[in-house]
Design a protein around this motif. Structure first.
Motif, PDB file in Angstrom:
ATOM      1  N   VAL A  68       0.849  -1.196   0.000  1.00  0.00           N
ATOM      2  CA  VAL A  68       0.000   0.000   0.000  1.00  0.00           C
ATOM      3  C   VAL A  68       0.886   1.247   0.000  1.00  0.00           C
ATOM      4  O   VAL A  68       1.878   1.309   0.729  1.00  0.00           O
ATOM      5  CB  VAL A  68      -0.912   0.023   1.239  1.00  0.00           C
ATOM      6  N   LEU A  69       0.534   2.219  -0.835  1.00  0.00           N
ATOM      7  CA  LEU A  69       1.140   3.535  -0.731  1.00  0.00           C
ATOM      8  C   LEU A  69       0.365   4.301   0.328  1.00  0.00           C
ATOM      9  O   LEU A  69      -0.865   4.420   0.242  1.00  0.00           O
ATOM     10  CB  LEU A  69       1.085   4.278  -2.067  1.00  0.00           C
ATOM     11  N   LEU A  70       1.069   4.838   1.327  1.00  0.00           N
ATOM     12  CA  LEU A  70       0.394   5.428   2.489  1.00  0.00           C
ATOM     13  C   LEU A  70       0.951   6.802   2.818  1.00  0.00           C
ATOM     14  O   LEU A  70       2.166   7.004   2.859  1.00  0.00           O
ATOM     15  CB  LEU A  70       0.576   4.516   3.710  1.00  0.00           C
ATOM     16  N   SER A  71       0.062   7.757   3.050  1.00  0.00           N
ATOM     17  CA  SER A  71       0.435   9.079   3.580  1.00  0.00           C
ATOM     18  C   SER A  71      -0.392   9.377   4.814  1.00  0.00           C
ATOM     19  O   SER A  71      -1.504   8.864   4.975  1.00  0.00           O
ATOM     20  CB  SER A  71       0.213  10.173   2.525  1.00  0.00           C
ATOM     21  N   GLU A  72       0.167  10.215   5.699  1.00  0.00           N
ATOM     22  CA  GLU A  72      -0.491  10.563   6.953  1.00  0.00           C
ATOM     23  C   GLU A  72      -0.462  12.078   7.143  1.00  0.00           C
ATOM     24  O   GLU A  72       0.487  12.742   6.732  1.00  0.00           O
ATOM     25  CB  GLU A  72       0.236   9.904   8.140  1.00  0.00           C
ATOM     26  N   ALA A  73      -1.496  12.597   7.787  1.00  0.00           N
ATOM     27  CA  ALA A  73      -1.536  14.014   8.150  1.00  0.00           C
ATOM     28  C   ALA A  73      -2.298  14.147   9.456  1.00  0.00           C
ATOM     29  O   ALA A  73      -3.266  13.423   9.704  1.00  0.00           O
ATOM     30  CB  ALA A  73      -2.201  14.850   7.057  1.00  0.00           C
ATOM     31  N   SER A  74      -1.855  15.074  10.304  1.00  0.00           N
ATOM     32  CA  SER A  74      -2.468  15.254  11.629  1.00  0.00           C
ATOM     33  C   SER A  74      -2.813  16.710  11.871  1.00  0.00           C
ATOM     34  O   SER A  74      -2.197  17.618  11.308  1.00  0.00           O
ATOM     35  CB  SER A  74      -1.509  14.774  12.736  1.00  0.00           C
ATOM     36  N   LEU A  75      -3.793  16.915  12.734  1.00  0.00           N
ATOM     37  CA  LEU A  75      -4.209  18.254  13.137  1.00  0.00           C
ATOM     38  C   LEU A  75      -4.387  18.244  14.653  1.00  0.00           C
ATOM     39  O   LEU A  75      -5.206  17.482  15.178  1.00  0.00           O
ATOM     40  CB  LEU A  75      -5.525  18.632  12.455  1.00  0.00           C
ATOM     41  N   ILE A  76      -3.606  19.049  15.358  1.00  0.00           N
ATOM     42  CA  ILE A  76      -3.728  19.166  16.806  1.00  0.00           C
ATOM     43  C   ILE A  76      -4.740  20.260  17.125  1.00  0.00           C
ATOM     44  O   ILE A  76      -4.666  21.370  16.586  1.00  0.00           O
ATOM     45  CB  ILE A  76      -2.370  19.494  17.452  1.00  0.00           C
ATOM     46  N   ILE A  77      -5.683  19.963  18.026  1.00  0.00           N
ATOM     47  CA  ILE A  77      -6.788  20.880  18.331  1.00  0.00           C
ATOM     48  C   ILE A  77      -6.777  21.195  19.826  1.00  0.00           C
ATOM     49  O   ILE A  77      -6.881  20.280  20.655  1.00  0.00           O
ATOM     50  CB  ILE A  77      -8.139  20.254  17.949  1.00  0.00           C
ATOM     51  N   SER A  78      -6.647  22.462  20.163  1.00  0.00           N
ATOM     52  CA  SER A  78      -6.716  22.889  21.560  1.00  0.00           C
ATOM     53  C   SER A  78      -8.121  23.410  21.840  1.00  0.00           C
ATOM     54  O   SER A  78      -8.661  24.202  21.063  1.00  0.00           O
ATOM     55  CB  SER A  78      -5.687  23.990  21.842  1.00  0.00           C
ATOM     56  N   VAL A  79      -8.709  22.966  22.941  1.00  0.00           N
ATOM     57  CA  VAL A  79     -10.065  23.383  23.313  1.00  0.00           C
ATOM     58  C   VAL A  79      -9.980  24.111  24.650  1.00  0.00           C
ATOM     59  O   VAL A  79      -9.443  23.588  25.621  1.00  0.00           O
ATOM     60  CB  VAL A  79     -11.017  22.172  23.436  1.00  0.00           C
ATOM     61  N   GLU A  80     -10.511  25.335  24.693  1.00  0.00           N
ATOM     62  CA  GLU A  80     -10.475  26.127  25.927  1.00  0.00           C
ATOM     63  C   GLU A  80     -11.884  26.523  26.345  1.00  0.00           C
ATOM     64  O   GLU A  80     -12.794  26.599  25.533  1.00  0.00           O
ATOM     65  CB  GLU A  80      -9.616  27.369  25.738  1.00  0.00           C
TER      66      GLU A  80
END
Length: 521
Positions: free
Chosen positions: A509-521
């Motif tokens: 499998v060709l695989l890519s990853e991406a992430s998003l960090i979310i701060s909640v206040e």
């Protein structure tokens, strides 16, 4: 009198010790008198001898041996894919070492280069002709070229661009962090064709005394904010609007109590400077960076990031303010950037003395569902993930989030939400859009207008995350066992590492990853 008493006590101790020594010899319980007495000084028998520095000195491992250990770990027994094994049989694979960027480092780029050079030399020696390591000068020129192109085109995957331009088969991606007076250097080796991480290694290095930065000065919180405001606005020709994205902890993407506090003080200073400044800035508007749902869904993202697209839509005179902070022993370094629609930035760096920071403010962030070194985009497929508050967003309770996902080629997408309490569930595909297939260049919003649900934040506050995976073919059936729950239902995996391991374990499998960090206040 004291001396007499001391001698009597000492004599009694020797008598008892002698009596017990015979018991020791017979039963093996207590050390012999010769062993006990040898621990004490001959001139002052009531004091133990000072430890022998030669005997007790811990063996230190040289930096060169540590670099060698890292290189061996990366090239020794990696988990190659079948595609790469066939390449090894017929050719000499090329390795590129991804260079560090100054804004991502807690130390100077010059000092960091010392460790990169040591690692590179060890990798070349360990490669021993089996692999070809791309020269640093050649790679540096490519990075500079890509960065300059990125300023014009906003490449969504500069790592992928580097892989393509360097024509490498393997990419060594590193992180460098500080822990006290030690440098933590970590590398992972990635197959560029598949995006598969095949090996990783980490070592700690003691910094040289002359390299350890000591604060010989600094500013108060208010002083730093005022100086930054003046420096950022002084050379700008025209400012109509500033949209604030906040100040994050290092490269973690996390917004903290201190970051929010300093952002508030900085905004006040910007307003004060504008009110008393020249005519071209005294009517400027300052607000949080957030795009309303319907406007966000209509944003043209075909070649731009959310931030760049928003600035282009707003026109000349609009800027985005963002930054990071880096705690050290005696001070906190602030790094700020004021960027326009073309990507050009006015920057400011300064130090705040730690004793000037209110003690109730946390400098260190709360735990994140995704480790800091795992948040960078990775893989051969260009995968872009953002939100209606841009990258590294901070939301207040009651605000709504909309995500945007895009690839430049046809791909299959799977996106997951990681809550602060550890719960993980799939958010795409879902029952409103059952296929994860995305046409190249198409932007998928989550939720889209046809998905009757909303991401509205409720208490408690904390750090949460979204992680998306892109594959070159449909892997839904292969995921059924481990990740087979329906969308919005808790998964059986315990954390992000287990989730990612499932995808990285998929064969062919060709695989890519991406992430998003979310701060909640």
């Amino acid at each position: 009198m004291n001396r007499v008493v001391l001698c009597l006590v000492l004599s009694a101790w020797l008598f008892v010790s002698g009596a017990l020594s015979s018991l020791s010899a017979e039963e093996g319980v207590i050390p012999s008198v010769e062993q006990s007495v040898s621990e004490y000084r001959s001139d002052k028998p009531w004091r133990k001898k000072d430890p022998d520095p030669k005997k007790d000195k811990k063996k230190t491992v040289s930096a060169s041996k540590k670099f060698k250990t890292m290189a061996r770990a990366l090239l020794g027994q990696p988990h190659w894919s079948e595609r790469f094994l066939s390449l090894l049989d017929r050719d000499t694979p090329k390795i590129a070492i991804h260079p560090f960027q100054a804004d991502e480092l807690p130390i100077s780029l010059e000092e960091a280069q010392i460790y990169v050079n040591g690692f590179t030399q060890a990798l070349v020696r360990e490669a021993d002709g089996r692999y070809a390591v791309v020269a640093r000068k050649e790679l540096g020129a490519l990075v500079q070229d890509i960065n300059e192109m990125g300023m014009r085109s906003e490449s969504e995957n500069p790592l992928g661009d580097l892989i393509t331009r360097a024509r490498s088969d393997l990419l060594a991606v590193g992180t460098l962090s500080l822990k006290g007076d030690k440098i933590l250097l970590a590398y992972k080796m990635v197959e560029t064709e598949t995006g598969r991480i095949v090996s990783s290694s980490q070592q700690a290095f003691a910094r040289k005394n002359e390299a350890i930065s000591k604060a010989h000065g600094g500013l108060s919180v208010n002083g730093a904010a005022q100086k930054a405001a003046g420096a950022l606005l002084r050379d700008v020709n025209f400012v109509r609007k500033i949209m604030v994205q906040g100040i994050r902890y290092q490269t973690s993407g996390i917004h903290t109590g201190f970051g929010r506090y300093f952002t508030g003080v900085l905004v006040d200073s910007l307003r004060q400077y504008a009110a008393s400044g020249p005519r071209n800035i005294n009517s400027m508007e300052i607000s949080d960076f957030i795009i309303e749902e319907e406007q966000f869904r209509g944003l043209q993202l075909s070649a731009n990031s959310v931030e760049r697209a928003t600035l282009s839509q707003d026109g000349q005179g609009s800027f985005i303010l963002k930054g990071t902070y880096w705690p050290f022993e005696e001070y906190v370094e602030i790094r700020l950037s004021l960027e326009n629609e073309k990507g050009a930035a006015h920057v400011w760096r300064g130090r705040i003395v730690k004793s000037e920071i209110p003690p109730e403010l946390d400098l260190l962030p709360p735990p994140s569902p995704i480790a800091q070194e795992e948040t960078n985009p990775l893989g051969p497929i260009d995968l872009y993930l953002s939100s209606n508050k841009g990258n590294d967003p901070s939301y207040k309770v009651g605000q709504k989030m909309v995500l945007s996902v895009r690839t430049t080629v046809d791909a299959y997408i799977g996106c997951y939400y990681l809550q602060a309490d550890g719960m993980i569930f799939r958010i795409f595909p879902n029952r409103f859009m059952k296929s994860g297939f995305l046409n190249g260049g198409f932007t998928q919003n989550i939720p889209s207008a046809s998905m009757p649900f909303a991401f509205e934040f409720t208490p408690p506050s904390g750090v949460e995350a979204v992680k998306c995976f892109a594959t070159d073919h449909d892997v839904a059936k292969d995921l059924t066992t481990a990740l087979g729950q329906a969308a919005f239902k808790p998964l059986s995996v315990a954390n992000e590492r287990q989730l990612t391991k499932v995808y990285r374990s998929l064969p062919n499998v060709l695989l890519s990853e991406a992430s998003l960090i979310i701060s909640v206040e």
